[in-house]
Design a protein around this motif. Structure first.
Motif, PDB file in Angstrom:
ATOM      1  N   ALA A  14       0.227 -10.877   5.057  1.00  0.00           N
ATOM      2  CA  ALA A  14       0.601 -11.160   3.666  1.00  0.00           C
ATOM      3  C   ALA A  14       0.134 -12.554   3.258  1.00  0.00           C
ATOM      4  CB  ALA A  14       2.117 -11.027   3.489  1.00  0.00           C
ATOM      5  N   VAL A  15       0.263 -13.513   4.170  1.00  0.00           N
ATOM      6  CA  VAL A  15      -0.235 -14.868   3.889  1.00  0.00           C
ATOM      7  C   VAL A  15      -1.748 -14.833   3.677  1.00  0.00           C
ATOM      8  CG1 VAL A  15      -0.540 -17.187   4.838  1.00  0.00           C
ATOM      9  CG2 VAL A  15       1.631 -15.982   5.165  1.00  0.00           C
ATOM     10  N   LEU A  16      -2.444 -14.068   4.512  1.00  0.00           N
ATOM     11  CA  LEU A  16      -3.898 -13.954   4.385  1.00  0.00           C
ATOM     12  C   LEU A  16      -4.283 -13.252   3.090  1.00  0.00           C
ATOM     13  CD1 LEU A  16      -6.700 -14.336   5.623  1.00  0.00           C
ATOM     14  CD2 LEU A  16      -6.334 -12.246   6.945  1.00  0.00           C
ATOM     15  N   ASP A  17      -3.553 -12.194   2.728  1.00  0.00           N
ATOM     16  CA  ASP A  17      -3.854 -11.426   1.516  1.00  0.00           C
ATOM     17  C   ASP A  17      -3.533 -12.191   0.236  1.00  0.00           C
ATOM     18  OD1 ASP A  17      -4.900  -9.056   2.546  1.00  0.00           O
ATOM     19  OD2 ASP A  17      -2.933  -8.143   2.830  1.00  0.00           O
ATOM     20  N   LEU A  18      -2.331 -12.737   0.172  1.00  0.00           N
ATOM     21  CA  LEU A  18      -1.809 -13.264  -1.084  1.00  0.00           C
ATOM     22  C   LEU A  18      -2.132 -14.744  -1.298  1.00  0.00           C
ATOM     23  CD1 LEU A  18       1.668 -11.492  -0.985  1.00  0.00           C
ATOM     24  CD2 LEU A  18      -0.407 -10.731  -2.142  1.00  0.00           C
ATOM     25  N   ARG A  71       4.905  -5.482  -3.496  1.00  0.00           N
ATOM     26  CA  ARG A  71       6.203  -5.090  -4.059  1.00  0.00           C
ATOM     27  C   ARG A  71       6.352  -3.579  -4.079  1.00  0.00           C
ATOM     28  NH1 ARG A  71       8.390  -2.827  -7.930  1.00  0.00           N
ATOM     29  NH2 ARG A  71       6.394  -2.382  -8.918  1.00  0.00           N
ATOM     30  N   LYS A  72       5.301  -2.883  -4.444  1.00  0.00           N
ATOM     31  CA  LYS A  72       5.338  -1.418  -4.517  1.00  0.00           C
ATOM     32  C   LYS A  72       5.527  -0.802  -3.137  1.00  0.00           C
ATOM     33  CE  LYS A  72       2.856   2.482  -6.572  1.00  0.00           C
ATOM     34  NZ  LYS A  72       3.966   2.807  -7.487  1.00  0.00           N
ATOM     35  N   ALA A  73       4.884  -1.399  -2.131  1.00  0.00           N
ATOM     36  CA  ALA A  73       4.970  -0.857  -0.776  1.00  0.00           C
ATOM     37  C   ALA A  73       6.307  -1.157  -0.107  1.00  0.00           C
ATOM     38  CB  ALA A  73       3.831  -1.409   0.072  1.00  0.00           C
ATOM     39  N   LEU A  74       6.902  -2.308  -0.418  1.00  0.00           N
ATOM     40  CA  LEU A  74       8.069  -2.793   0.307  1.00  0.00           C
ATOM     41  C   LEU A  74       9.239  -1.816   0.295  1.00  0.00           C
ATOM     42  CD1 LEU A  74       9.437  -5.082   1.867  1.00  0.00           C
ATOM     43  CD2 LEU A  74      10.116  -6.077  -0.334  1.00  0.00           C
ATOM     44  N   TRP A  75       9.579  -1.285  -0.869  1.00  0.00           N
ATOM     45  CA  TRP A  75      10.741  -0.409  -0.982  1.00  0.00           C
ATOM     46  C   TRP A  75      10.549   0.879  -0.188  1.00  0.00           C
ATOM     47  CZ3 TRP A  75      15.566  -0.219  -1.318  1.00  0.00           C
ATOM     48  CH2 TRP A  75      16.251   0.904  -1.757  1.00  0.00           C
ATOM     49  N   VAL A  76       9.362   1.451  -0.255  1.00  0.00           N
ATOM     50  CA  VAL A  76       9.065   2.683   0.482  1.00  0.00           C
ATOM     51  C   VAL A  76       9.108   2.421   1.987  1.00  0.00           C
ATOM     52  CG1 VAL A  76       7.302   4.437   0.940  1.00  0.00           C
ATOM     53  CG2 VAL A  76       7.709   3.659  -1.389  1.00  0.00           C
ATOM     54  N   VAL A  77       8.553   1.303   2.421  1.00  0.00           N
ATOM     55  CA  VAL A  77       8.533   0.954   3.838  1.00  0.00           C
ATOM     56  C   VAL A  77       9.951   0.777   4.370  1.00  0.00           C
ATOM     57  CG1 VAL A  77       7.952  -0.910   5.440  1.00  0.00           C
ATOM     58  CG2 VAL A  77       6.221  -0.035   3.867  1.00  0.00           C
ATOM     59  N   PRO A  95      -5.862  -7.907  -2.732  1.00  0.00           N
ATOM     60  CA  PRO A  95      -4.440  -7.539  -2.777  1.00  0.00           C
ATOM     61  C   PRO A  95      -3.633  -8.475  -3.674  1.00  0.00           C
ATOM     62  CG  PRO A  95      -5.263  -7.514  -0.525  1.00  0.00           C
ATOM     63  CD  PRO A  95      -6.331  -8.142  -1.368  1.00  0.00           C
ATOM     64  N   THR A  96      -2.612  -7.928  -4.306  1.00  0.00           N
ATOM     65  CA  THR A  96      -1.753  -8.696  -5.210  1.00  0.00           C
ATOM     66  C   THR A  96      -0.287  -8.556  -4.788  1.00  0.00           C
ATOM     67  OG1 THR A  96      -1.398  -6.836  -6.720  1.00  0.00           O
ATOM     68  CG2 THR A  96      -3.350  -8.225  -7.105  1.00  0.00           C
TER      69      THR A  96
END
Length: 288
Positions: A50-54, A78-84, A72-73
Motif C-alpha cells: 500500500a505504501v508502494l502503491d499510494l 477502500r473498495k477492496a478493504l470491506w470485502v477482504v 492504484p488509488t
C-alpha cells in the motif's frame, strides 16, 4: 523464509512449543493460531505494498510496475478493504474451526515432535499437487458463463491487480479457490500444525505477490496472473502445469507474436488474391 522458520525451530522450538502446548488446548491452537498467522502475514505484505502503491515510495521500485499507466488509488483500496475483511472474519475464521476438526480426525497435528526439513520436503510435493489441481479447476469452474457473472466477476474488477485484491472476491470463491486448495494438502498429508502455518504463509505471500502489480526483485514473477486479470482467459493455475496441459497458458509476448502472425497471414492472403484477380483495365480478349 523457510530457512528462518527452521532456524527458529532449531534454536527455540522445543521450549517455545512445549510452553504453547502447556498453555492452550488444541481447540485454541489450531483454529485461532491459524487465523492469527494468516492475518499477520496478509496485512504485513499488504501494508508494504500500500505504501508502494499510494505513496509511490520508494520511487525507484516503480520501474518494476507491470502496468505503469494504471496507478492504484485510495478508492481502489477502500473498495477492496470491506470485502477482504468480510472474507477474513466471515469465511476464513469459521473455516479454521472446520480445519481443526479435519486435522484432529486425521491425526495429532499438535504433537510435541517438531517437523523437520525432510518432513516438509516430502509433504511439499503433495501440497503443490493439491494446490495446482484445486485452484486450477476451481478457477476454471468460476469462469463458466453461468458462474462468472454471479461469483467470479467481482474478483476481476481489478484488471490491474493490487496486493489486497488477492482475496477481493465472492465468499464462495474465497472458500472454494483460496482456502480449500491451500489447507487440503496438509490435512491429507497429516501434517504438523507448524508445517501448515509455514505453508499458509508461503501460499498467502505468493497469492499477494501474484496480485501486487510489480515484478519485484527476488520474488517469483507475477506476470502470468497479472496477464490473466488483463485478458481473463489465460493462466488459470498457480504453477502453470495444468495451463500447459490444457493450452491455457499465455503472456503479453505470446499475444503480440500471435497478432503479428495473424497480420502476416492476412497480408499474404490479400497478396495472393490480388495476384490471381485479372486487371480489369485491360480488355479480356486475345490479339489476333
Amino acid at each position: 523464509m523457510t530457512s528462518v522458520f527452521f532456524g527458529f525451530l532449531h534454536l527455540y522450538g522445543p521450549q517455545f512449543w512445549s510452553s504453547i502446548l502447556a498453555s492452550y488446548p488444541k481447540s485454541v491452537i489450531i483454529p485461532w493460531g491459524t487465523f492469527i498467522i494468516s492475518q499477520v502475514g496478509f496485512w504485513f505484505w499488504v501494508s508494504l505494498l500500500a505504501v508502494l502503491d499510494l505513496c509511490q515510495f520508494p520511487k525507484s521500485f516503480w520501474r518494476y510496475k507491470i502496468q505503469p499507466l494504471k496507478v492504484p488509488t485510495w478508492e481502489w483500496y477502500r473498495k477492496a478493504l470491506w470485502v477482504v475483511l468480510q472474507n477474513q472474519f466471515l469465511v476464513a475464521l469459521p473455516s479454521s474451526f472446520l480445519l481443526w476438526k479435519l486435522m484432529d480426525l486425521r491425526g495429532n497435528p499438535v504433537g510435541m515432535e517438531l517437523p523437520t526439513v525432510w518432513d516438509l520436503s516430502k509433504e511439499l510435493i503433495g501440497f503443490l499437487v493439491v494446490e495446482e489441481l484445486g485452484f486450477y479447476y476451481g478457477h476454471r469452474l468460476f469462469h463458466h458463463p453461468k458462474l462468472y457473472k454471479r461469483i467470479h466477476k467481482k474478483h476481476h474488477l481489478y484488471t490491474a491487480p493490487i496486493g489486497i485484491a488477492a482475496i477481493y472476491c465472492h465468499p464462495i470463491e474465497h472458500f472454494v479457490c483460496n482456502l480449500c486448495p491451500l489447507a487440503l494438502g496438509p490435512v491429507l498429508m497429516k501434517s504438523h500444525i507448524l508445517t501448515l502455518w509455514l505453508w499458509i504463509t508461503v501460499g498467502q505471500t505468493n497469492a499477494i505477490n501474484s496480485h501486487c502489480g510489480f515484478h519485484l526483485p527476488l520474488f517469483p514473477s507475477p506476470l502470468a496472473h497479472d496477464y490473466h486479470h488483463e485478458v481473463f482467459n489465460k493462466n488459470f493455475g498457480p504453477l502453470g502445469v495444468l495451463d500447459w496441459l490444457h493450452d491455457t497458458a499465455g503472456s503479453r509476448e505470446m499475444a503480440a507474436e500471435k497478432k503479428q502472425r495473424e497480420l502476416a497471414a492476412t497480408t499474404q492472403a490479400q497478396t495472393n488474391v490480388q495476384a490471381v484477380v485479372p486487371d480489369s483495365s485491360k480488355p479480356n480478349v486475345k490479339e489476333v
